[in-house]
Design an enzyme around this catalytic site. Structure first.
Site, mmCIF file in Angstrom:
data_model
loop_
_atom_site.group_PDB
_atom_site.id
_atom_site.type_symbol
_atom_site.label_atom_id
_atom_site.label_comp_id
_atom_site.label_asym_id
_atom_site.label_seq_id
_atom_site.Cartn_x
_atom_site.Cartn_y
_atom_site.Cartn_z
ATOM 1 N N ASP A 30 6.708 -6.426 8.138
ATOM 2 C CA ASP A 30 7.795 -6.545 6.990
ATOM 3 C C ASP A 30 8.760 -5.568 7.082
ATOM 4 O O ASP A 30 8.655 -4.402 7.747
ATOM 5 C CB ASP A 30 7.006 -6.407 5.520
ATOM 6 C CG ASP A 30 6.409 -7.772 5.025
ATOM 7 O OD1 ASP A 30 5.765 -8.739 6.185
ATOM 8 O OD2 ASP A 30 6.325 -7.955 3.942
ATOM 9 N N HIS A 181 4.016 -3.055 8.377
ATOM 10 C CA HIS A 181 5.499 -2.718 8.178
ATOM 11 C C HIS A 181 6.022 -2.331 9.438
ATOM 12 O O HIS A 181 5.410 -1.297 9.920
ATOM 13 C CB HIS A 181 5.838 -1.839 6.954
ATOM 14 C CG HIS A 181 5.656 -2.485 5.597
ATOM 15 N ND1 HIS A 181 4.132 -2.517 5.154
ATOM 16 C CD2 HIS A 181 6.182 -2.970 4.785
ATOM 17 C CE1 HIS A 181 4.157 -2.931 3.998
ATOM 18 N NE2 HIS A 181 5.308 -3.321 3.586
HETATM 19 ZN ZN LIG Z 1 9.393 -5.434 1.984
#
Ligand SMILES: [Zn+2]
Length: 229
Positions: A30, A181
């Protein structure tokens, strides 16, 4: 997973995990593209893993060469809104028209397919029932995750890489969607450990018999099964 109980009641509008059919896992990243993304792409290419990147539209727009490389490497580019806005402060219409649809258009321009561009993971995991319902009426699927190893938490702590990798291995299941992430952190710094995490995690999952798919593959499988039912 305690990710908004109402989502479980919207099995068509929400994908939190894939069918438990085979030992396949989707790694998802992400908040990017970020400073760590090129090194992550190099590692994934070496490891022969195709993953899903939930991209922030305005960041994606700035790096067209990177999105082309991601697609060429077999990765999926999916929707993480235009500006990473917290949906809890937005009306459903504003979320759709100011954040999700513009990001989908950006993704399409970058070369993403329609299904991936309409696979939307809300920033901060924040979304309401009225927003999910409006997005679903416009052809979007809300994407969650089934394993959150908290890779963003204390990345400089000793043992962080083992801790994140171990958390995924302990919870691994067929059809899992893993939340990771690659975007810069809240201070604008490159994610310091994501490449090491992936280099440790991928061989360990393979040793458990897992292969790697993209989140959109899990959605296609589910839709194919529904079409047969
Ligand atoms: Zn996010």
């Amino acid at each position: 997973m305690d990710y908004h109980a109402f989502l479980a009641q919207r099995p068509r509008a929400y994908l939190g995990r894939g069918l438990p059919r085979r030992r396949a896992i989707a790694l998802s990243f992400d908040d990017g593209p970020g400073q760590a993304t090129p090194a992550l792409l190099a590692a994934l290419r070496e490891l022969e893993v195709a993953a899903t990147f939930f991209c922030v539209g305005r960041l994606l727009r700035a790096v067209p060469w990177l999105s082309a490389r991601m697609l060429a490497d077999g990765h999926e580019l999916a929707n993480h809104s235009m500006s990473h806005a917290d949906a809890s402060g937005l009306g459903a219409d504003a979320l759709l028209h100011e954040e999700v649809a513009p990001a989908a258009a950006e993704l399409r321009r970058a070369g993403a397919d329609t299904l991936s561009a309409r696979l939307f993971r809300p920033a901060f995991g924040e979304i309401r029932a009225d927003q999910v319902d409006l997005l679903a009426r416009h052809g979007y699927t809300v994407a969650g995750w089934s394993i959150d190893p908290c890779d963003w938490l204390e990345p400089d702590a000793p043992g962080h890489v083992d801790c994140v990798s171990g958390a995924v291995l302990a919870q691994a299941h067929p059809g899992a969607i893993v939340l990771l992430h690659d975007g810069d952190d809240e201070h604008g710094r490159a994610r310091p450990r994501i490449v090491e995490i992936v280099r440790e995690l991928v061989p360990a999952l393979r040793a458990q018999g897992y292969g790697f798919v993209r989140v959109g593959d899990l959605l296609r499988e589910r839709e194919a099964q529904r079409a047969q039912a």
